[in-house]
Enzyme design. Structure first.
Site, short mmCIF file in Angstrom:
data_model
loop_
_atom_site.label_atom_id
_atom_site.label_comp_id
_atom_site.label_asym_id
_atom_site.label_seq_id
_atom_site.Cartn_x
_atom_site.Cartn_y
_atom_site.Cartn_z
N ASN A 88 39.04 -0.44 -18.85
CA ASN A 88 40.40 -0.07 -18.89
C ASN A 88 41.08 0.06 -19.95
O ASN A 88 41.31 -1.07 -20.89
CB ASN A 88 41.14 -1.04 -17.75
N ARG A 106 38.74 3.53 -16.02
CA ARG A 106 40.13 3.73 -15.44
C ARG A 106 40.95 5.00 -16.41
O ARG A 106 40.96 4.96 -17.47
CB ARG A 106 41.04 2.38 -15.59
N HIS A 140 49.04 4.01 -9.51
CA HIS A 140 48.50 2.88 -8.75
C HIS A 140 47.71 3.29 -7.76
O HIS A 140 47.39 2.61 -6.82
CB HIS A 140 49.51 1.80 -8.40
N ARG A 180 61.35 -1.60 -16.32
CA ARG A 180 61.77 -0.15 -16.17
C ARG A 180 62.86 -0.02 -15.01
O ARG A 180 62.79 -0.99 -14.00
CB ARG A 180 60.53 0.42 -15.50
N GLU A 205 41.35 -3.49 -8.57
CA GLU A 205 41.03 -2.23 -9.00
C GLU A 205 39.89 -2.04 -9.51
O GLU A 205 39.29 -0.84 -9.53
CB GLU A 205 42.31 -1.83 -9.96
#
Ligand code: ADP
Length: 398
Positions: free
Chosen positions: A7, A90, A179, A240, A385
């Protein structure tokens, strides 16, 4: 087959070496501050975590250090590179080009590059990781697993914005969602746990971490999700803003004399629960502690966050005309019982009977939080993940 899962961010690179057949993690770690000074944190299974400062001008040196650590005579977990059968990367944004994981070829790299303006921070970094790995492991197959791919099944009514249609035609402005690897992994597991075939189950996955998103998964397909063209839309997140009135951009730009870059900086880095708590923290552990001590801004932040999650659950229940299972996952979803309790306090109308005591006492493990008579099953399902990427990689390389 051992799969190296990578990743890659602009200055960091997380990795796990996974035996994709037994699904055991053999080693994991992270390279940080690549291009600045550099460090490698490495931990073999059952061994100690060791952090070493190392000079890493580029990602190529970082990957070389990872390979050296994995093959090291004392702390390594494989004898040579030959024992790494494939690398799973990823990838953040696959645009409309990738609805599935793919073996990485030159054409794939070009197609990913064409999505760069949709994810200017992430995609170039993902490609740097791919190129660095290919340089050092030229004969090892590489697979790309996209955050956006799972959501490519969304219907137009869910992915089109109320904007001139030509923005979609000309610039591909639409909802993509992120996601996806996690939403797919957790919804599959949810169906298994409630004993329904995946293609007949209705699940709402709440992936609540630093970045948070909710996804409606019906009959094995993502039918809607809260993040949009970018990961800024939807839930109120760590820093955010999530959904806001778009006219706020102009209003604040004029009040504070900000240009577009300034506004985006505020929306991405100074908003969310961090902004609402007056800059106290974006970390939910800090917010929960502060709220416990009576800090009303922290309490507000937790309330705003949880209320927004509950509203999305309501919306997605409507979108699917019902729901069988609501699954909480990621850092906050798995660990924060306060947020889970706040969210579930809005869900009585669904016939949910929630085991508050159990909720207060569990974290980080697979568990059913609803009582046996509950009309909808509420669960914690830890996401993984890396394992999902290893599975996808094995399936493609086989
Ligand atoms: P990401 O992968 O998006 O960086 P994570 O899924 O690791 O994020 O989630 C990070 C969030 O999880 C942080 O806000 C952190 O506060 C929260 N978190 C982690 N552990 C706990 C805990 N024990 N209690 C409450 N929140 C937690």
């Amino acid at each position: 087959m051992n799969v190296l899962v990578i990743n890659c961010g602009s200055s960091s690179l997380k990795f796990q070496l996974i035996n994709a057949e037994t699904e055991d993690v053999l080693a994991k770690g992270i390279c940080e501050r690549i291009g600045i000074d550099g460090s490698l944190t490495y931990q073999p299974a059952g061994g100690e975590k060791v952090k070493t400062s190392l000079d890493m001008p580029t990602h190529t040196e970082a990957i070389q250090f990872v390979i050296d650590a994995l093959t090291n005579a004392e702390t390594g977990v494989v004898k040579s590179l030959d024992e790494i059968g494939a690398v799973g990367h990823r990838m953040v944004h696959g645009g409309e080009k990738f609805a599935n994981s793919v073996i990485i070829t030159e054409e794939v790299k070009k197609a990913v590059e064409e999505c760069n303006d949709l994810a200017p921070l992430h995609n170039p970094a993902n490609l740097i990781g791919v190129n660095a790995c290919q340089k050092l492991m030229p004969n090892t197959p590489m697979v790309g697993v996209f955050d956006t791919a799972f959501h490519q099944t969304m219907p137009e009514k869910a992915f089109l914005y109320g904007l001139p249609y030509r923005y979609y035609e000309d610039y591909k402005v639409r909802r993509y969602g992120f996601h996806g690897t996690s939403h797919s992994f957790v919804s599959k597991r949810a169906a298994e746990l409630i004993g329904k075939p995946y293609d007949q189950a209705k699940t709402i996955v709440c992936h609540l971490g630093n970045g948070s998103s909710v996804c409606a998964v019906m009959n094995g397909k993502s039918v809607d999700t809260s993040m949009g063209l970018t990961p800024l839309e939807g839930l109120t997140m760590g820093t955010r803003s999530g959904d806001i009135d778009p006219a706020i951009f102009e209003f604040i730009a004029k009040k504070e004399n900000l240009d577009i870059d300034g506004i985006m900086e505020v929306l991405n880095k100074e908003s969310g629960v961090y902004g609402i708590s007056k800059g106290l923290s974006s970390d939910f552990r800090d917010l929960c502690d502060a709220a416990d001590e009576g800090n009303k801004y922290a309490e507000n932040a937790l309330d705003v966050f949880s209320y927004r999650v509950a509203k999305y659950i309501g919306a997605y229940t409507a979108a699917m005309n019902g729901v069988d299972c609501i699954a909480f996952t990621a850092g906050i979803g798995e660990n924060d019982h306060i947020v889970r309790a706040k969210v579930c306090s809005y869900l009585g109308y669904l016939g949910i009977e929630f085991d508050k005591e159990l909720n207060d006492s569990v974290r980080g493990k697979e568990v059913t939080l609803s009582l046996p008579g509950s009309k909808v099953t509420v669960m914690i399902i830890p996401t993984n993940e890396e394992l999902a990427i290893a599975r996808e990689t094995l399936a493609l390389v086989k």
